[in-house]
Design a protein around this motif. Structure first.
Motif, PDB file in Angstrom:
ATOM      1  N   ILE A 108       0.997  -1.150   0.041  1.00 26.83           N
ATOM      2  CA  ILE A 108       0.009  -0.073  -0.012  1.00 26.83           C
ATOM      3  C   ILE A 108       0.926   1.227  -0.079  1.00 26.83           C
ATOM      4  O   ILE A 108       2.087   1.245   0.480  1.00 26.83           O
ATOM      5  N   ALA A 109       0.445   2.240  -0.584  1.00 24.87           N
ATOM      6  CA  ALA A 109       1.155   3.582  -0.554  1.00 24.87           C
ATOM      7  C   ALA A 109       0.026   4.671  -0.225  1.00 24.87           C
ATOM      8  O   ALA A 109      -0.382   5.433  -1.203  1.00 24.87           O
ATOM      9  N   PRO A 110      -0.212   4.923   1.054  1.00 25.45           N
ATOM     10  CA  PRO A 110      -1.264   5.950   1.542  1.00 25.45           C
ATOM     11  C   PRO A 110      -0.635   7.325   1.181  1.00 25.45           C
ATOM     12  O   PRO A 110      -1.527   8.253   1.245  1.00 25.45           O
ATOM     13  N   GLU A 111       0.926   7.449   1.026  1.00 23.04           N
ATOM     14  CA  GLU A 111       1.480   8.716   1.045  1.00 23.04           C
ATOM     15  C   GLU A 111       0.977   9.395  -0.562  1.00 23.04           C
ATOM     16  O   GLU A 111       1.105  10.674  -0.591  1.00 23.04           O
ATOM     17  N   GLU A 112       0.332   8.291  -1.339  1.00 20.37           N
ATOM     18  CA  GLU A 112      -0.006   8.934  -2.634  1.00 20.37           C
ATOM     19  C   GLU A 112      -0.969   9.803  -2.399  1.00 20.37           C
ATOM     20  O   GLU A 112      -1.500  10.565  -3.517  1.00 20.37           O
ATOM     21  N   VAL A 113      -1.970   9.665  -1.543  1.00 21.14           N
ATOM     22  CA  VAL A 113      -3.143  10.581  -1.458  1.00 21.14           C
ATOM     23  C   VAL A 113      -3.062  11.742  -0.418  1.00 21.14           C
ATOM     24  O   VAL A 113      -2.427  11.283   0.872  1.00 21.14           O
ATOM     25  N   GLU A 114      -3.160  13.037  -0.435  1.00 18.10           N
ATOM     26  CA  GLU A 114      -2.715  13.953   0.143  1.00 18.10           C
ATOM     27  C   GLU A 114      -3.650  13.853   1.515  1.00 18.10           C
ATOM     28  O   GLU A 114      -4.785  13.663   1.430  1.00 18.10           O
ATOM     29  N   ALA A 221     -13.518   9.664  -7.127  1.00 15.65           N
ATOM     30  CA  ALA A 221     -11.802   9.756  -7.303  1.00 15.65           C
ATOM     31  C   ALA A 221     -11.238  10.607  -6.455  1.00 15.65           C
ATOM     32  O   ALA A 221     -11.445  11.966  -6.474  1.00 15.65           O
ATOM     33  N   ILE A 222     -10.644  10.094  -5.241  1.00 15.55           N
ATOM     34  CA  ILE A 222     -10.355  10.901  -4.181  1.00 15.55           C
ATOM     35  C   ILE A 222      -9.036  11.807  -4.683  1.00 15.55           C
ATOM     36  O   ILE A 222      -8.139  11.359  -5.391  1.00 15.55           O
ATOM     37  N   GLU A 223      -9.387  12.976  -4.013  1.00 18.47           N
ATOM     38  CA  GLU A 223      -8.075  13.809  -3.802  1.00 18.47           C
ATOM     39  C   GLU A 223      -7.361  14.263  -2.557  1.00 18.47           C
ATOM     40  O   GLU A 223      -6.309  14.135  -2.562  1.00 18.47           O
ATOM     41  N   SER A 224      -8.182  14.061  -1.678  1.00 23.20           N
ATOM     42  CA  SER A 224      -7.516  14.425  -0.275  1.00 23.20           C
ATOM     43  C   SER A 224      -8.430  13.706   0.847  1.00 23.20           C
ATOM     44  O   SER A 224      -9.482  13.465   0.758  1.00 23.20           O
ATOM     45  N   VAL A 225      -7.522  13.572   2.035  1.00 27.79           N
ATOM     46  CA  VAL A 225      -8.209  13.188   3.337  1.00 27.79           C
ATOM     47  C   VAL A 225      -8.099  14.497   4.110  1.00 27.79           C
ATOM     48  O   VAL A 225      -7.136  15.043   4.568  1.00 27.79           O
ATOM     49  N   ASP A 226      -9.351  15.037   4.640  1.00 26.74           N
ATOM     50  CA  ASP A 226      -9.220  16.255   5.361  1.00 26.74           C
ATOM     51  C   ASP A 226      -9.464  15.635   6.775  1.00 26.74           C
ATOM     52  O   ASP A 226     -10.454  15.346   7.340  1.00 26.74           O
ATOM     53  N   ASN A 227      -8.245  15.686   7.475  1.00 28.61           N
ATOM     54  CA  ASN A 227      -8.202  15.095   8.813  1.00 28.61           C
ATOM     55  C   ASN A 227      -8.770  15.958   9.768  1.00 28.61           C
ATOM     56  O   ASN A 227      -9.300  15.518  10.943  1.00 28.61           O
ATOM     57  N   GLU A 228      -8.815  17.159   9.675  1.00 23.83           N
ATOM     58  CA  GLU A 228      -9.282  18.173  10.643  1.00 23.83           C
ATOM     59  C   GLU A 228     -10.713  18.101  10.692  1.00 23.83           C
ATOM     60  O   GLU A 228     -11.472  18.176  11.764  1.00 23.83           O
ATOM     61  N   ASN A 229     -11.163  17.906   9.560  1.00 29.65           N
ATOM     62  CA  ASN A 229     -12.921  17.911   9.431  1.00 29.65           C
ATOM     63  C   ASN A 229     -13.686  16.311   9.093  1.00 29.65           C
ATOM     64  O   ASN A 229     -14.807  16.411   8.973  1.00 29.65           O
ATOM     65  N   ASN A 230     -12.593  15.429   9.114  1.00 28.35           N
ATOM     66  CA  ASN A 230     -13.091  14.297   8.994  1.00 28.35           C
ATOM     67  C   ASN A 230     -13.814  13.734   7.747  1.00 28.35           C
ATOM     68  O   ASN A 230     -14.981  13.373   7.881  1.00 28.35           O
TER      69      ASN A 230
END
Length: 409
Positions: A108-114, A221-230
């Motif tokens: 897996i390469a989770p670093e590929e998605v912001e 098509a995912i661009e990013s994960v917003d950790n602050e707002n889940n």
């Protein structure tokens, strides 16, 4: 003495070591297998770890015990392949080869998605495609009180394409057993235009999602994960909120393939779809998840590939034409929860269809139909894996090429 070198002692590499040691004359061929890790994992078991169906001990063993006598087992990191020189550089030595088998798998390469591997990684953003991720998720689920669970697929190809759906189905069953299904909103998010890559299976699996009240979000098509707002955000601006995100990140080939300049954009090695010979180097062969062939990246596929590849290496040594034989055959049990499972059997050209397996009349397994028998077949595969598949022992009544017996074509 000639040298056959295998890179990777996972499922595919271990099978090839076992099959070739019994076929090649020891006085003529030295076989060496290289892998930096001591532990061999039963990766299909990672699906069951988060739900306390399997224990840690059931999915890992010492890898060395599966390497046959007469094979030189080297536990070192692989630095780079030099295919033009027929050499592989390890961390502190260089090995020459006459034939090379690349079985370096995928990761897996989770670093590929912001933002995916951000501050909440393994806190409320989890994978289950690694041993560490599956264990962390198990510990989280034991005490989780409910909320919005999102099961998310980043992109294809991935190891075991049905596993994300299986996780959603097992989660539904798990929360029902805990008496808290009404406290969990389950959503399945995929970049595909349906629940699965194969049309017929997508119809069946889509129906099961609806039946189990699992929301389906397609073409995401995912661009990013917003950790602050889940929440996860796609390139079109769509957003899906979560309290607990279970994601299948981008899958890529091993970094050594990139360092060696032998892979495509995802570090998978360009491979002849039928002979499993490298498209660029005639004495290099590729198997399992390391290939770019359009077949499922699954243990059953590696098993079917290994039988063809063993034959082709023997033909290559004798200077004979290779068999253009591998047909993309895949055989997969799909856990659907509530102690039931589906079974699909397909190849490059034939999509999964209904019918019986492996026999046309007796079955006893049903294709594209839920049954308890299929569920036990899925669980029995763990024993088959440790005791037959890794050792290169053919599975009775299941041929390397897909059979049409019992299928409603």
């Amino acid at each position: 003495m000639k040298n056959l070198l295998i890179l990777g002692a996972g499922t595919a590499g271990t099978m090839m070591a076992n099959q070739l040691r019994s076929k090649l004359k020891k006085e003529q061929w030295q076989i060496t297998i290289v892998d930096q890790y001591k532990t061999h994992y039963y990766q299909p078991g990672f699906l069951f770890l988060p739900f306390d169906i399997y224990t840690e001990e059931q999915v890992k063993k010492v890898g060395k015990k599966f390497i046959p006598k007469g094979v030189n087992y080297v536990q070192k990191k692989i630095d780079r392949i030099f295919p033009e020189e027929n050499k592989v550089k390890l961390e502190d030595e260089t090995i020459s080869y006459d034939i090379l088998i690349i079985a370096t798998g995928s990761k897996i390469a989770p670093e590929e998605v912001e933002g995916m591997k951000g501050e909440n990684w393994h806190k409320n953003v989890f994978d289950f495609y690694t041993y560490e991720g599956a264990l962390a998720l198990r510990n989280k689920l034991r005490d989780w009180q409910g909320g919005k669970m999102v099961v998310h697929l980043t992109e294809m190809p991935i190891k075991c394409p049905v596993a994300p759906l299986e996780f959603a189905f097992l989660a539904d069953s798990y929360f029902k057993e805990k008496g808290m299904r009404d406290k969990v909103e389950l959503t399945y998010v995929t970049p595909l235009s349906g629940a699965f890559t194969k049309e017929k299976s997508a119809e069946t699996l889509g129906y099961l999602l609806e039946e189990k009240k699992i929301n389906l979000e397609i073409d995401f098509a995912i661009e990013s994960v917003d950790n602050e707002n889940n929440k996860i955000i796609d390139y079109g601006g769509k957003e899906v909120e979560y309290d607990l995100l279970v994601t299948i990140p981008t899958n890529m080939g091993d970094d050594v393939i990139e360092r060696s300049g032998m892979g495509d954009d995802l570090n998978f090695v360009p491979t002849d779809h039928h002979t499993l010979q490298s498209k660029e180097h005639e004495n290099v062969f590729v198997i399992g998840d390391a290939t770019n062939v359009p077949a499922s990246k699954a243990g059953s596929v590696a098993h079917f590939q290994s039988e063809t590849l063993t034959d082709n290496i023997l033909l290559y040594i004798d200077g004979k034409p290779l068999k253009e034989e591998f047909d993309g055959h895949a055989n997969c049990f799909i856990e659907t929860g509530d102690n039931k499972a589906l079974l699909i059997d397909f190849n490059y050209k034939q999509e999964p269809v209904e019918g019986t397996f492996p026999f046309s009349v007796l079955g006893p397994l049903k294709l594209l139909k839920e049954s308890v028998f299929n569920h036990w077949g899925k669980l029995a595969f763990r024993w088959i894996y440790w005791n037959m598949l890794l050792k290169g022992i053919p599975i009775p009544f299941v041929g390397r090429n897909m059979s049409t017996k019992g299928k409603k074509l």
